[in-house]
Design an enzyme around this catalytic site. Sequence first.
Site, PDB file in Angstrom:
ATOM      1  N   SER A   9       3.717  -2.246  10.157  1.00 61.73           N
ATOM      2  CA  SER A   9       4.783  -2.251  10.342  1.00 61.73           C
ATOM      3  C   SER A   9       5.484  -3.566  10.040  1.00 61.73           C
ATOM      4  O   SER A   9       6.560  -3.995  10.760  1.00 61.73           O
ATOM      5  CB  SER A   9       5.461  -1.719  11.823  1.00 61.73           C
ATOM      6  OG  SER A   9       4.919  -0.305  11.930  1.00 61.73           O
TER       7      SER A   9
ATOM      8  N   ASN B 161       0.737  -1.117   0.058  1.00 64.63           N
ATOM      9  CA  ASN B 161       0.061   0.052   0.032  1.00 64.63           C
ATOM     10  C   ASN B 161       0.901   1.220   0.111  1.00 64.63           C
ATOM     11  O   ASN B 161       1.507   1.539   1.108  1.00 64.63           O
ATOM     12  CB  ASN B 161      -0.887  -0.017   1.263  1.00 64.63           C
ATOM     13  CG  ASN B 161      -1.815   1.246   1.316  1.00 64.63           C
ATOM     14  OD1 ASN B 161      -1.681   2.099   0.635  1.00 64.63           O
ATOM     15  ND2 ASN B 161      -2.289   1.534   2.615  1.00 64.63           N
TER      16      ASN B 161
ATOM     17  N   LYS C 239       0.011   4.091  -0.322  1.00 63.06           N
ATOM     18  CA  LYS C 239      -0.723   5.411   0.525  1.00 63.06           C
ATOM     19  C   LYS C 239      -0.223   6.703  -0.545  1.00 63.06           C
ATOM     20  O   LYS C 239      -0.431   6.665  -1.872  1.00 63.06           O
ATOM     21  CB  LYS C 239      -0.118   5.647   1.739  1.00 63.06           C
ATOM     22  CG  LYS C 239      -0.063   4.589   2.498  1.00 63.06           C
ATOM     23  CD  LYS C 239       0.172   4.694   3.942  1.00 63.06           C
ATOM     24  CE  LYS C 239       0.229   3.433   5.013  1.00 63.06           C
ATOM     25  NZ  LYS C 239      -0.165   3.811   6.310  1.00 63.06           N
TER      26      LYS C 239
ATOM     27  N   GLY D  31       2.436   2.238  10.565  1.00 63.43           N
ATOM     28  CA  GLY D  31       3.592   3.526  10.491  1.00 63.43           C
ATOM     29  C   GLY D  31       4.117   3.884  11.733  1.00 63.43           C
ATOM     30  O   GLY D  31       4.668   4.798  11.722  1.00 63.43           O
TER      31      GLY D  31
HETATM   32  C1  PEP Z   1      -0.669   0.027   6.015  1.00 59.73           C
HETATM   33  O1  PEP Z   1      -0.526   1.228   5.282  1.00 59.73           O
HETATM   34  O2  PEP Z   1      -1.477  -0.604   5.808  1.00 59.73           O
HETATM   35  C2  PEP Z   1       0.181  -0.254   6.676  1.00 59.73           C
HETATM   36  C3  PEP Z   1       0.422  -1.384   7.491  1.00 59.73           C
HETATM   37  O3  PEP Z   1       1.432   0.653   6.835  1.00 59.73           O
HETATM   38  P1  PEP Z   1       3.098   0.283   7.721  1.00 59.73           P
HETATM   39  O4  PEP Z   1       3.477  -1.255   7.199  1.00 59.73           O
HETATM   40  O5  PEP Z   1       3.809   1.184   7.180  1.00 59.73           O
HETATM   41  O6  PEP Z   1       2.562   0.043   9.106  1.00 59.73           O
END
Ligand code: PEP
Length: 255
Positions: free
Chosen positions: A213, A10, A12, A174
């Site tokens: 994460s 993802n 974003k 995140g």
């Molecule tokens: C996400 O955006 O769905 C996500 C899990 O982000 P991250 O891996 O950065 O925590």
Amino acid sequence: MLRKLIIAGNWKMNGSRQMAEALIGDVLAHYKVDAKTQVLLFPPAVYLAQTAQLLEGSAVHFGAQTVSEHTSGAYTGEISADMLQDMGCQSVLVGHSERRSLYKESNEDVAAKFMAAKQQGLVPVLCVGESLEQREQKITLDVVLGQIAAIIEENGVNVLENAVIAYEPVWAIGTGLTALPEQAQQVHQAIRQYVADLNEEIAKNLPILYGGSVKPDNAKQLFAMADIDGGLIGGASLKSADFLAIIEQAQQVEK
Ligand code: PEP
């Protein structure tokens, strides 16, 4: 092997045309396609056409990060499931925690988006997860199962056929904090059991991804858990070396 491991990136609201070309190029050059894994990319909507072109003929799937619940009309700024399908998307994220918290999407909104995706033959990836406060109040399962119930109470459990659930504890997205593999497994198992009580076959085939994460150094332990069928990766999906390392970790999992 019961279910494929899905490694979904993802992006974003990150990236550029140049970045998309480089990242997708790296994935195509280094991902050794196998029967155990499915790679899935969620770039920003403006890069879907480019993504479709770059991925044409490859085994890598792609989709959008959200979708309108409406089919067409006066909804400025929105994108319909029909349009996503037209662009070649196979999938779409619905109910990501950032959509729920920043754009106030309710369980009902998410259910409508989920159904809009299904009606166009897109595979919805339904994101669910509890906040830190909710975990501390020990209501994690109420929240997560409630988010799933909002979809199936209205539409029946069959809508989870050809769908994916992503369990993403909000406190782990995140933040660099990751749920322990056992902690995540507990929730994944509860989700699968909840669905199995309604339809065992659907539960058995339902991919349940973990997100929050995920990095190259924790992916393998998470993906090795019985009910964790891969990951939804945010930050680490923006660096091809990290994303490819996570894919490789998935490929090494035996279960
Ligand atoms: C996400 O955006 O769905 C996500 C899990 O982000 P991250 O891996 O950065 O925590």
